[in-house]
Design a protein around this motif. Structure first.
Motif, PDB file in Angstrom:
ATOM      1  N   ARG A 182      32.011  22.693  49.424  1.00  0.00           N
ATOM      2  CA  ARG A 182      33.154  22.886  50.314  1.00  0.00           C
ATOM      3  C   ARG A 182      32.789  22.311  51.672  1.00  0.00           C
ATOM      4  N   GLU A 183      33.721  21.570  52.243  1.00  0.00           N
ATOM      5  CA  GLU A 183      33.464  20.978  53.556  1.00  0.00           C
ATOM      6  C   GLU A 183      33.529  22.052  54.643  1.00  0.00           C
ATOM      7  N   ILE A 184      32.604  21.959  55.580  1.00  0.00           N
ATOM      8  CA  ILE A 184      32.611  22.834  56.744  1.00  0.00           C
ATOM      9  C   ILE A 184      33.366  22.101  57.843  1.00  0.00           C
ATOM     10  N   ARG A 185      34.457  22.678  58.311  1.00  0.00           N
ATOM     11  CA  ARG A 185      35.256  22.040  59.363  1.00  0.00           C
ATOM     12  C   ARG A 185      34.534  22.216  60.691  1.00  0.00           C
ATOM     13  N   LEU A 186      34.144  21.096  61.270  1.00  0.00           N
ATOM     14  CA  LEU A 186      33.410  21.125  62.529  1.00  0.00           C
ATOM     15  C   LEU A 186      34.345  20.857  63.693  1.00  0.00           C
ATOM     16  N   SER A 196      27.573  24.696  49.319  1.00  0.00           N
ATOM     17  CA  SER A 196      27.806  25.169  47.959  1.00  0.00           C
ATOM     18  C   SER A 196      26.992  26.453  47.794  1.00  0.00           C
ATOM     19  N   SER A 197      26.967  26.987  46.609  1.00  0.00           N
ATOM     20  CA  SER A 197      26.185  28.207  46.398  1.00  0.00           C
ATOM     21  C   SER A 197      24.687  27.934  46.430  1.00  0.00           C
ATOM     22  N   LEU A 198      24.305  26.664  46.328  1.00  0.00           N
ATOM     23  CA  LEU A 198      22.890  26.310  46.317  1.00  0.00           C
ATOM     24  C   LEU A 198      22.375  25.727  47.626  1.00  0.00           C
ATOM     25  N   SER A 199      23.212  24.925  48.293  1.00  0.00           N
ATOM     26  CA  SER A 199      22.696  24.224  49.474  1.00  0.00           C
ATOM     27  C   SER A 199      23.774  23.950  50.509  1.00  0.00           C
ATOM     28  N   LEU A 200      23.291  23.760  51.722  1.00  0.00           N
ATOM     29  CA  LEU A 200      24.126  23.277  52.813  1.00  0.00           C
ATOM     30  C   LEU A 200      23.628  21.860  53.079  1.00  0.00           C
ATOM     31  N   ASP A 201      24.505  20.875  52.970  1.00  0.00           N
ATOM     32  CA  ASP A 201      24.130  19.477  53.115  1.00  0.00           C
ATOM     33  C   ASP A 201      24.803  18.879  54.334  1.00  0.00           C
ATOM     34  N   VAL A 202      24.012  18.180  55.138  1.00  0.00           N
ATOM     35  CA  VAL A 202      24.503  17.570  56.363  1.00  0.00           C
ATOM     36  C   VAL A 202      24.221  16.071  56.303  1.00  0.00           C
ATOM     37  N   VAL A 203      25.245  15.278  56.620  1.00  0.00           N
ATOM     38  CA  VAL A 203      25.093  13.836  56.700  1.00  0.00           C
ATOM     39  C   VAL A 203      25.328  13.427  58.146  1.00  0.00           C
ATOM     40  N   PHE A 204      24.367  12.678  58.699  1.00  0.00           N
ATOM     41  CA  PHE A 204      24.504  12.096  60.032  1.00  0.00           C
ATOM     42  C   PHE A 204      24.924  10.647  59.816  1.00  0.00           C
ATOM     43  N   PHE A 205      26.176  10.328  60.108  1.00  0.00           N
ATOM     44  CA  PHE A 205      26.711   9.006  59.797  1.00  0.00           C
ATOM     45  C   PHE A 205      26.122   7.898  60.658  1.00  0.00           C
ATOM     46  N   TYR A 206      25.720   8.220  61.866  1.00  0.00           N
ATOM     47  CA  TYR A 206      25.060   7.240  62.708  1.00  0.00           C
ATOM     48  C   TYR A 206      24.201   7.937  63.745  1.00  0.00           C
ATOM     49  N   TYR A 244      28.496  32.594  58.024  1.00  0.00           N
ATOM     50  CA  TYR A 244      27.465  32.039  58.898  1.00  0.00           C
ATOM     51  C   TYR A 244      28.107  31.035  59.839  1.00  0.00           C
ATOM     52  N   HIS A 245      27.460  30.822  60.972  1.00  0.00           N
ATOM     53  CA  HIS A 245      27.939  29.868  61.958  1.00  0.00           C
ATOM     54  C   HIS A 245      26.878  28.801  62.149  1.00  0.00           C
ATOM     55  N   GLN A 280      26.155  18.697  74.638  1.00  0.00           N
ATOM     56  CA  GLN A 280      27.394  18.655  73.861  1.00  0.00           C
ATOM     57  C   GLN A 280      27.086  19.188  72.464  1.00  0.00           C
ATOM     58  N   TYR A 281      28.095  19.770  71.846  1.00  0.00           N
ATOM     59  CA  TYR A 281      27.837  20.362  70.541  1.00  0.00           C
ATOM     60  C   TYR A 281      29.062  20.321  69.634  1.00  0.00           C
ATOM     61  N   MET A 282      28.769  20.425  68.346  1.00  0.00           N
ATOM     62  CA  MET A 282      29.777  20.607  67.313  1.00  0.00           C
ATOM     63  C   MET A 282      29.417  21.906  66.605  1.00  0.00           C
ATOM     64  N   TYR A 283      30.428  22.609  66.104  1.00  0.00           N
ATOM     65  CA  TYR A 283      30.168  23.897  65.494  1.00  0.00           C
ATOM     66  C   TYR A 283      31.179  24.182  64.398  1.00  0.00           C
ATOM     67  N   GLY A 284      30.826  25.103  63.537  1.00  0.00           N
ATOM     68  CA  GLY A 284      31.724  25.502  62.467  1.00  0.00           C
ATOM     69  C   GLY A 284      31.219  26.780  61.816  1.00  0.00           C
ATOM     70  N   ALA A 285      32.002  27.274  60.882  1.00  0.00           N
ATOM     71  CA  ALA A 285      31.636  28.489  60.157  1.00  0.00           C
ATOM     72  C   ALA A 285      31.772  28.212  58.669  1.00  0.00           C
ATOM     73  N   PHE A 286      30.976  28.918  57.890  1.00  0.00           N
ATOM     74  CA  PHE A 286      31.038  28.775  56.440  1.00  0.00           C
ATOM     75  C   PHE A 286      30.630  30.095  55.792  1.00  0.00           C
ATOM     76  N   GLU A 287      30.971  30.222  54.529  1.00  0.00           N
ATOM     77  CA  GLU A 287      30.612  31.423  53.771  1.00  0.00           C
ATOM     78  C   GLU A 287      29.700  31.066  52.629  1.00  0.00           C
ATOM     79  N   THR A 288      28.765  31.966  52.357  1.00  0.00           N
ATOM     80  CA  THR A 288      27.920  31.818  51.180  1.00  0.00           C
ATOM     81  C   THR A 288      28.331  32.865  50.164  1.00  0.00           C
ATOM     82  N   GLU A 289      28.070  32.552  48.923  1.00  0.00           N
ATOM     83  CA  GLU A 289      28.471  33.455  47.837  1.00  0.00           C
ATOM     84  C   GLU A 289      27.308  34.284  47.390  1.00  0.00           C
TER      85      GLU A 289
END
Length: 128
Positions: free
Chosen positions: A31-35, A57-67, A109-110, A119-128
């Motif tokens: 599931r995408e985390i809206r930042l 996902s239920s297993l991992s939080l994945d982050v991609v830095f596009f540049y 979690y946040h 400067q910052y970006m932030y979001g919230a997500f839930e784990t199962e």
């Protein structure tokens, strides 16, 4: 007869595809985390896309830095405000970050990404 054979091949393809996907599907949906927020100063934000994408996902939080946006502090807080994860990432040399969340308690979690100028970006997500 040709139409019947053609229809049979199409039906067989659908059955095989459905069976294969059921074997391959682990049930671990990302599931995408809206930042929100921005890592940019001034008005440059309106012309540049978000440099970070995060999924969970239920297993991992994945982050991609596009540049490359420099050194980013990645911080994850529990709902009670406790830091559960913290790491500095140099996006010039690292484009991807994967965090194992499989043993984290269920809940909200946040996440926050902070650059060296504050400067910052932030979001919230839930784990199962």
């Amino acid at each position: 007869m040709k139409k019947l054979i053609f229809f049979g091949f199409i039906l067989l393809g659908i059955i095989i595809t459905g069976t294969a996907s059921s074997f391959l599907n682990t049930g671990d949906v990302k599931r995408e985390i809206r930042l929100k927020g921005s890592l940019y100063e001034g008005s440059a934000r309106s012309v540049l896309p978000d440099p970070i994408q995060a999924t969970v996902s239920s297993l991992s939080l994945d982050v991609v830095f596009f540049y490359n946006v420099g050194i980013i502090d990645v911080e994850i807080y529990s709902e009670s405000g406790n830091i559960v994860y913290s790491e500095s990432v140099d996006t010039q040399t690292q484009e991807y970050l994967s965090i194992d969340v499989s043993d984290w308690d269920s809940g909200t979690y946040h996440i926050r990404f902070v650059n060296l100028t504050g400067q910052y970006m932030y979001g919230a997500f839930e784990t199962e």
